[in-house]
Scaffold this motif. Structure first.
Motif, short mmCIF file in Angstrom:
data_model
loop_
_atom_site.label_atom_id
_atom_site.label_comp_id
_atom_site.label_asym_id
_atom_site.label_seq_id
_atom_site.Cartn_x
_atom_site.Cartn_y
_atom_site.Cartn_z
N CYS A 41 18.35 16.83 18.83
CA CYS A 41 17.86 17.72 19.87
C CYS A 41 16.76 18.62 19.31
O CYS A 41 16.56 18.68 18.09
N LEU A 42 16.08 19.30 20.24
CA LEU A 42 14.92 20.10 19.86
C LEU A 42 15.23 21.58 20.12
O LEU A 42 15.67 21.94 21.21
N ALA B 129 15.05 21.28 30.68
CA ALA B 129 15.60 21.81 29.44
C ALA B 129 17.11 21.96 29.56
O ALA B 129 17.63 22.21 30.64
N GLY C 220 5.52 25.83 23.66
CA GLY C 220 6.76 25.09 23.85
C GLY C 220 6.78 24.35 25.18
O GLY C 220 7.20 23.19 25.26
N LEU D 101 13.22 24.87 20.37
CA LEU D 101 11.78 25.04 20.54
C LEU D 101 11.42 26.48 20.96
O LEU D 101 11.93 26.99 21.97
N ALA E 129 23.50 20.12 23.49
CA ALA E 129 22.30 19.29 23.56
C ALA E 129 22.52 17.97 22.83
O ALA E 129 22.10 16.90 23.31
N ASP F 54 22.41 14.26 24.25
CA ASP F 54 21.59 13.21 23.65
C ASP F 54 22.43 11.95 23.43
O ASP F 54 21.98 10.84 23.72
N PHE G 69 15.45 25.96 24.43
CA PHE G 69 14.31 26.86 24.22
C PHE G 69 14.75 28.19 23.63
O PHE G 69 15.81 28.72 23.99
N ILE H 266 16.23 19.66 24.99
CA ILE H 266 15.53 20.83 24.41
C ILE H 266 16.34 22.10 24.68
O ILE H 266 16.75 22.36 25.81
N GLN I 219 7.08 20.31 25.94
CA GLN I 219 8.09 19.73 26.85
C GLN I 219 7.42 18.77 27.85
O GLN I 219 7.89 17.66 28.08
#
Lengths: 640, 205
Positions: free
Chosen positions: B52-53, B100, B64, B55, B120, B124, B82, B80, B68
């Motif tokens: 996962c990100l 997100a 950011g 960000l 997240a 995924d 954030f 993501i 995305q």
């Protein structure tokens, strides 16, 4: 004709008459001369003989004109013929003064009366002649005396005026005529008051005359009166008047000498007025002046100096050292005396600002400007100058300065408000790092291994550094927004701009704008207030960022440059946004003009006045290729 | 698939924040890779890698939100989380609208962040598992004959065999045989199961 008349008796009678007549004629004091119609002398009495120096015999039958000097002698025959032909006499029955000539040729004045002797036949004339030499001499002497007196009167440069009890003018001299614009004959005999005094004053003037005649006034009483001249002009005359009396002491009139003081009085009034003006001007301006004589320090102060210092002018003029000791504020006294002496000795000019303490304890701020002026005496020196109460001006200046400072502060806060998001972010970043490091540390220590020592240490070092980073932002922020008095320091503008990055960059970053500093390797120092210059810079950077937000396609960067331009250090804030529309450019530096929805309109106006107060210039020009370059200069420190 | 463990990709321009995040995630045993800019991440992005990100929503250069958008454009499915500042709620809302997983405000409690990251990562995993399932169904569908495919379509429309026979102009018996083969090829245990698989297969990738 009687026929019975005895011729002898008649003859003797006639003889007797003749004798009587002769005796009568000879006894007469006046010369008696009888002439016939041709002018030949028939009778010439003893008095005539005495008068002319001829005997009767010598002149008998001679023409009467022998007794006359030319031109009368030659004209007499013609005259007599005229009379006989026309009957028009010029002397007969009238009598006149004539000139007569003696035997020795001398001429004497005489009065002559001529009568025609009645009878048949040719006309005969009798003349009575009276020598008036003595009388004439006396009269002439009197006239000469009078003329001389008149000439004295006329020479006098004052008006001389004699007035009879009735108010009629009996005498006036040439000066008087000159002043009044009349001839003597136009005045003498006229009523003085009617002629020369304006109606409203006549009553009073007559009363004054009456008082003088009564003797109620002093000898040579002084008075001033207005008179009206022939052309209606009003003149002011200063009189000295005395009463004139006859032998028995009765007043018969007044004699006055008068001087035209109109111009003098006007001049005096003008002088008085100008003195009043000066005095009121000094009072209004709160500006007094003085003259001081060195080395003794004797001084002359104008009324206003006493008013300013609250001193009593009647207690005597203060010496300079007394002024310093009594009036000058104790804290300023030494400086006052030092600067005074130095000014006198070195430049001859004095420009001092100091406080004075009034007797009631109140303090005034005064300015003294003075200069030395040459004196006749080489040993002494005169210093003239002014004492100017500038308290109100000082207060107003202070008020203005405070107002300006408050406004500057408001603008600073406002700029800071616009930058708040960026700054909050800037403080939040280190806080986030600190919190995250600390929580990682806890987890590492709680782990079975207890964490690696090096990692734990590094985290703690980072925490410290991030705490300091946050503190630094807050410190700069506080320094920037603090309400403070302006203070000038020696500044390196490069360094100032580097320091500014902490405040400016977060704002740029949150707006996705790069702040690029392109600074000259080194710039000379300037004298400036660091916070105010930062304020200007932040304001310009802020504006550039705002401009970029309005210009989506523009390169998102703001470049700040420094360079030396002549004697000035120039700072430029360059954007490549949309530029400034002309209608905005016109109002750019006007207070309360803004194009921003939430702007105060103070930023640029205050930036402008800040730079001006630093003796620099703030302006803008288009950036080549688009956008705006704001630039300001600050003069480098002399010798910097 | 390569068997690399799911990784937490951290993208933040602030060195200190980035480094502290790395240490924190490492301390809870999560594999971490950090990037100082969105571009740096894009440059090394591999859609196959699980993870996962995390960000930062505000960054100079590519923000950011822009990253995305870029990932959405290439149908990358990496979830993501954030990281936002105080004043960034409007941006966070936008980020959520664009898919997100969640956002978290700085500074944050470590557990909150870790929970969101786990969430997240789970998503995924689900995504990737779903993808795997869909691929299998599609492969099976591709093994059907055209006639079997026709029958499948009509069956999943809920039509009875007799109606399908009429539509295709074949005998009811023939329909029954095709239907049995479809069920077998697709590995469907029931009609309901078959319908679910068709819906899954027709989902956009």
């Amino acid at each position: 004709m009687p026929t019975n008349a005895d011729p002898a008796t008649a003859a003797s009678h006639s003889q007797q008459v003749t004798n009587e007549l002769k005796a009568l004629l000879d006894a007469a004091v006046d010369g008696v001369i009888v002439i016939d119609h041709k002018g030949s002398i028939e009778t010439f009495n003893a008095a005539a003989e005495r008068l002319f120096g001829y005997t009767a015999a010598e002149v008998a039958g001679k023409n009467i004109n022998m007794l006359m000097p030319d031109p009368y002698s030659s004209g007499h025959d013609q005259y007599m013929q005229n009379y006989q032909r026309t009957g028009k006499a010029r002397i007969i029955g009238i009598g006149r003064e004539i000139s007569a000539q003696r035997r020795d040729g001398t001429i004497f004045p005489a009065s002559l009366a001529v009568g025609e002797i009645p009878g048949s036949g040719a006309k005969r004339f009798v003349g009575f002649l009276h020598d008036i030499s003595a009388r004439k001499a006396a009269t002439d002497a009197l006239r000469r005396e009078r003329d001389r007196a008149q000439s004295y009167l006329d020479l006098a440069q004052v008006m001389l005026l004699a007035i009879a009890n009735s108010g009629h003018i009996t005498l006036i001299n040439r000066k008087g005529c000159e002043i009044l614009g009349y001839t003597e004959t136009e005045l003498v005999g006229r009523d003085w008051f009617e002629q020369c005094i304006a109606e409203p004053h006549r009553e009073a003037a007559r009363a004054t005359l009456a008082a003088t005649l009564r003797g109620d006034t002093s000898l040579l009483e002084y008075s001033e009166d207005e008179v009206v001249t022939s052309d209606g002009e009003i003149k002011l005359i200063a009189w000295r008047t005395t009463r004139v009396t006859d032998e028995e002491g009765r007043a018969i009139g007044t004699l006055s000498s008068g001087e035209d003081v109109t111009d003098q009085r006007h001049a005096e009034q003008a002088l008085k007025r100008s003195e009043q003006l000066l005095r009121s001007a000094q009072a209004i301006a709160k500006l007094g002046n003085f003259e001081i004589h060195e080395p003794d320090g004797a001084a002359l102060w104008s009324q206003q100096v006493y008013d300013i210092t609250g001193r009593d002018p009647d207690s005597g003029a203060l010496l300079l050292k007394e002024y310093a000791a009594d009036c000058v504020h104790p804290d300023d006294r030494a400086r006052f005396l030092h600067d005074w002496r130095r000014g006198v000795a070195e430049t001859g000019r004095i420009d001092l600002e100091y406080r004075i303490v009034r007797p009631d304890g109140s303090t005034r701020v005064v300015q003294t400007l003075a200069q030395t002026v040459p004196s006749n005496d080489a040993q002494s020196l005169i210093i003239t100058g002014t004492v100017h109460d500038i308290t109100e001006r000082k207060l107003a200046e202070e008020e203005l300065r405070l107002g300006q400072e408050r406004l500057t502060h408001v603008a600073r806060l406002s700029t800071m408000g616009e930058m708040a998001t960026g700054l909050a972010h800037e403080i939040n970043q280190p806080l986030t790092a600190i919190a995250t490091y600390a929580q990682a540390l806890v987890r590492m220590m709680d782990s079975p291994s207890g964490g690696e020592r090096a990692e734990l240490r590094e985290a703690l070092v980072q925490i410290t550094s991030q705490a300091l980073r946050a503190g630094e932002v807050i410190r700069r922020l506080r320094a920037f927004v603090k309400n403070r008095a302006a203070k000038t320091e020696t500044l390196d503008l490069n360094r100032l701009i580097e320091d500014l990055r902490v405040l400016a960059e977060p704002d740029a970053r949150v707006n996705d704008v790069r702040l690029i500093l392109t600074l000259a390797p080194s710039v000379p120092p300037v004298a400036a207030d660091p916070v105010q210059i930062q304020q200007v810079l932040l304001n310009l950077v802020r504006n550039a960022i705002d401009a970029l937000l309005e210009a989506p396609g523009a390169p998102r960067q703001v470049v700040v440059t420094t360079q030396l331009v002549g004697q000035d250090v120039e700072v430029c804030v360059i954007d490549q946004a949309g530029g400034i529309p002309p209608e905005v450019a016109v109002n750019l530096f006007n207070p309360f003009f803004t194009t921003k929805a939430t702007g105060t309109g103070l930023g640029l106006a205050i930036s402008h006045s800040i730079i001006r107060a630093h003796r620099g210039k703030l302006g803008h020009r288009p950036t080549p290729g688009g956008g705006t370059t704001f630039h300001f200069t600050l003069p480098q420190l002399p010798g910097g | 698939m390569k068997e690399k463990p799911a990784t937490v990709f951290v993208v933040d321009d602030d060195d200190a924040v980035r480094t502290s995040l790395r240490l924190l995630l490492k301390s809870v045993g999560l594999p971490v890779e950090t990037f100082a800019s969105a571009q740096e991440f894009v440059d090394s992005f591999d859609a196959e890698r699980a993870g996962c990100l995390v960000l930062d929503i505000r960054m100079p250069g590519m923000s950011g939100l822009e990253l995305q958008q870029r990932l959405n454009e290439i149908h990358a499915i990496v979830p993501i989380v954030f990281i936002t500042g105080h004043g960034d709620v409007p941006m966070a809302v936008e980020a959520m609208q664009h898919g997100a997983v969640d956002f978290i405000q700085k500074p944050f409690r470590d557990q909150d962040l870790i929970d969101r990251i786990n969430q997240a990562l789970e998503k995924d995993r689900d995504n990737r598992a779903g993808l795997k399932e869909r691929d299998a169904i599609r492969r099976r569908m591709q093994q059907l004959t055209p006639r079997e495919r026709e029958v499948l379509d009509l069956v999943t429309q809920g039509k009875a065999n007799k109606v399908i026979a009429g539509d295709l102009n074949v005998s009811q018996r023939t329909v029954e045989i095709h239907r049995a083969r479809v069920m077998e090829k697709m590995g469907a245990s029931s009609l309901a199961h078959l319908v679910r698989m068709v819906i899954e297969a027709e989902r956009a990738t």
